[in-house]
Motif scaffolding. Structure first.
Motif, PDB file in Angstrom:
ATOM      1  N   LEU A   1       8.496 -59.293 -11.701  1.00  0.00           N
ATOM      2  CA  LEU A   1       7.857 -59.424 -10.399  1.00  0.00           C
ATOM      3  C   LEU A   1       6.834 -60.542 -10.431  1.00  0.00           C
ATOM      4  N   ALA A   2       6.671 -61.207  -9.299  1.00  0.00           N
ATOM      5  CA  ALA A   2       5.679 -62.283  -9.210  1.00  0.00           C
ATOM      6  C   ALA A   2       4.902 -62.135  -7.917  1.00  0.00           C
ATOM      7  N   THR A   3       3.656 -62.514  -7.974  1.00  0.00           N
ATOM      8  CA  THR A   3       2.823 -62.525  -6.778  1.00  0.00           C
ATOM      9  C   THR A   3       2.049 -63.832  -6.736  1.00  0.00           C
ATOM     10  N   ASN A   4       1.700 -64.246  -5.553  1.00  0.00           N
ATOM     11  CA  ASN A   4       0.983 -65.491  -5.362  1.00  0.00           C
ATOM     12  C   ASN A   4      -0.496 -65.176  -5.153  1.00  0.00           C
ATOM     13  N   TYR A   5      -1.347 -65.743  -5.978  1.00  0.00           N
ATOM     14  CA  TYR A   5      -2.778 -65.485  -5.872  1.00  0.00           C
ATOM     15  C   TYR A   5      -3.491 -66.471  -4.953  1.00  0.00           C
TER      16      TYR A   5
ATOM     17  N   ALA B   1      10.174 -54.259  -3.663  1.00  0.00           N
ATOM     18  CA  ALA B   1       9.183 -55.210  -4.173  1.00  0.00           C
ATOM     19  C   ALA B   1       8.561 -55.990  -3.023  1.00  0.00           C
ATOM     20  N   ARG B   2       9.372 -56.424  -2.083  1.00  0.00           N
ATOM     21  CA  ARG B   2       8.875 -57.170  -0.917  1.00  0.00           C
ATOM     22  C   ARG B   2       7.922 -56.293  -0.100  1.00  0.00           C
TER      23      ARG B   2
ATOM     24  N   LEU C   1       8.230 -62.470  -5.409  1.00  0.00           N
ATOM     25  CA  LEU C   1       9.541 -62.626  -6.042  1.00  0.00           C
ATOM     26  C   LEU C   1       9.881 -61.389  -6.850  1.00  0.00           C
ATOM     27  N   CYS C   2      11.165 -61.135  -6.956  1.00  0.00           N
ATOM     28  CA  CYS C   2      11.674 -60.059  -7.803  1.00  0.00           C
ATOM     29  C   CYS C   2      12.951 -60.580  -8.436  1.00  0.00           C
TER      30      CYS C   2
END
Length: 87
Positions: free
Chosen positions: A70-74, A10-11, A17-18
């Motif tokens: 999973l998360a990503t920062n926009y 994921a990284r 984040l995972c």
């Protein structure tokens, strides 16, 4: 595959984040149902249509034991460009 291996993948793919959660009835299912009954979803009709699936992901994937989240920062430091992106 281990959780640490999945986190590494994921990284590498750019996720911030995972995390992992047990697949099952959501502890907040009743609160979601009350929220929907109060009409707080506004025009998001799909939320009402999929409420039971949201309350328990095993409805979508019978036999599932774990949910990978999973998360990503926009956020970007640079302001958006005034120039339209080429397509």
């Amino acid at each position: 595959m281990t959780k640490d291996e999945l986190r590494g993948i994921a990284r590498e793919l750019g996720f911030a984040l995972c995390g992992f959660a047990r697949a099952g009835s959501a502890p907040h299912a009743e609160a979601l149902e009350n929220w929907l009954q109060d009409g707080r979803q506004a025009t998001m009709d799909w939320m009402q249509r999929t409420a039971e699936d949201r309350a328990d992901p095993r409805r979508l994937l019978p036999g599932a034991r774990t949910v990978v989240v999973l998360a990503t920062n926009y956020f970007h430091d640079q302001p958006p460009s005034d120039t339209p992106a080429a397509t």
